[in-house]
Write an enzyme that holds these catalytic residues in place. Structure first.
Site, short mmCIF file in Angstrom:
data_model
loop_
_atom_site.label_atom_id
_atom_site.label_comp_id
_atom_site.label_asym_id
_atom_site.label_seq_id
_atom_site.Cartn_x
_atom_site.Cartn_y
_atom_site.Cartn_z
CG ASP A 3 2.74 10.20 -0.70
OD1 ASP A 3 3.93 10.25 -1.05
OD2 ASP A 3 2.15 11.11 -0.07
CG ASP B 2 4.71 11.10 2.43
OD1 ASP B 2 4.53 12.13 1.75
OD2 ASP B 2 4.23 10.00 2.12
CG HIS C 49 0.82 14.40 1.14
ND1 HIS C 49 2.11 13.97 1.39
CD2 HIS C 49 0.63 15.48 1.96
CE1 HIS C 49 2.68 14.76 2.29
NE2 HIS C 49 1.79 15.67 2.66
CG HIS D 236 0.69 15.87 -5.03
ND1 HIS D 236 -0.46 15.52 -4.35
CD2 HIS D 236 1.71 15.72 -4.15
CE1 HIS D 236 -0.15 15.20 -3.10
NE2 HIS D 236 1.15 15.30 -2.95
#
Ligand code: 6XA
Ligand code: MG
Ligand code: ZN
Length: 348
Positions: free
Chosen positions: A200, A289, A202, A164
């Site tokens: 991931d 995740d 996200h 991120h």
């Protein structure tokens, strides 16, 4: 094809990141991104005798600053002491940002600088965060060096995660974009083209942003619909890259409840794009995740699906660095992360 078992790079300094707070649902909760995540993965690596475990070498700030701006790096280095010097009672948490119509300039005040250098409020900073983030980047760079020196693949057991982080923004538990730092290191060592595949749950918003106008690094991310989940403001399928980089960013978005049978179709699309791109190296931003029991996500991958994921990635036949990203079901994170490596090594 390298028959030698995959090496893992790990630094005990990850535990220097031990914030007590994460802003979530209007409460300060125990952070999801906690030290036991890395310790559980390490234990599984040992339990499975995956391969040798190495501590990182020190690469200094230069390779970090090939991705992150010097002012951002300098901010992170002194943030906690600046916060303490300002007499703040709690952990350093950004609480103010330049909204629409305001100015993106760097204030003197620590509250202003926390807002300038972040895009989200869940990522507290405290004593040791700087040291842990630096060690995480060294872990990633050590794995890159192993691959550049001839290993087929290496596992950078990074904590804190990185995907991120933008050139000058922290958030989503990330400070230095480990996957981007690895990709840039490959480029600086003469690898003409590099692909980064972010699996991931996200969107890898930082990774996308860092390479968005470049055609030498292909960035791909599969992730939950940003209309519904973090990071909310980037990661949509119409983001294709810009300028020279147009066509070198690919976002593949899925809804709540997505199982591996669906998700793997996106993986196939990503792999085909990578094969067309013909990179000289592959960086996999590995978050688990996507797991069915992950507390903050909404895909439905099962543990055995991570074996299949690893197998598919191996079929690309590329020098590969895995950088650990997210995954918050700590009981399952070891099996899920190491399953990817074992699948890559041929276990079914
Ligand atoms: N509510 C904040 C969620 C931050 C995302 C963490 C993550 O796993 N990113 O990959
Ligand atoms: Mg992703
Ligand atoms: Zn994630």
């Amino acid at each position: 094809k390298d028959p030698r078992p995959m090496k893992t790079v790990f630094s005990p300094l990850h535990s220097r990141r031990h914030v007590r707070t994460e802003l979530d649902g209007g409460l300060l909760i125990e952070p999801h991104e906690k030290p036991s995540r890395a310790e559980t993965i390490l234990a599984r690596v040992k339990d499975q005798a995956l391969g040798e475990i190495l501590e990182p070498e020190e690469f200094g700030l230069a390779p970090i600053q090939r991705v992150h701006t010097p002012d951002y790096v300098a901010f992170l280095e002194t943030c906690w002491q600046d916060w303490l010097a300002a007499g703040k009672p709690g952990e350093a948490i950004p609480a103010v940002w330049a909204g629409r119509g305001m100015r993106h300039r760097i204030p003197k005040d620590i509250d202003g600088r926390l807002g300038y250098y972040s895009f989200a409020a869940e990522t507290s900073i405290s004593e040791g965060t700087w040291e842990a983030a630096r060690a995480s980047a060294n872990v990633a760079l050590t794995a890159q060096k192993l691959v550049a020196d001839g290993e087929r693949a290496a596992f950078a057991l990074c904590r804190p995660p990185g995907h991120h982080a933008h050139a000058d923004l922290f958030g989503g538990y990330c400070f230095f974009n480990n996957a981007a730092i690895v990709a840039q290191a490959f480029r600086d060592q003469g690898y003409g083209k590099v692909a980064i595949l972010d699996v991931d749950f996200h969107h890898g918003n930082g990774t996308q942003a860092i390479f968005y106008d470049r055609a030498d690094v292909l960035t791909i991310s599969l992730h939950g619909d940003p209309d519904l989940v973090f990071p909310h403001f980037l990661g949509f399928e119409d983001e294709l890259g810009e300028g020279t980089g147009e066509g070198y960013n690919l976002n593949i978005v899925y809804p709540p409840g997505t199982p591996y049978s669906t998700w793997s179709q996106g993986l196939e699309t990503a792999c085909e794009r990578i094969e067309v791109f013909k990179p000289d190296a592959l960086v996999v931003a590995l978050g688990v995740d996507t797991f069915e029991h992950d507390p903050i996500s909404f895909f439905k991958l099962a543990s055995e699906d991570y074996l299949s994921l690893g197998q598919r990635l191996a079929q690309l036949g590329l020098p590969t660095v895995f950088t650990m990203e997210g995954g918050y079901d700590v009981d399952a994170i070891g099996v899920n992360a190491v399953n990817v490596m074992q699948g890559f090594e041929g276990k079914s």
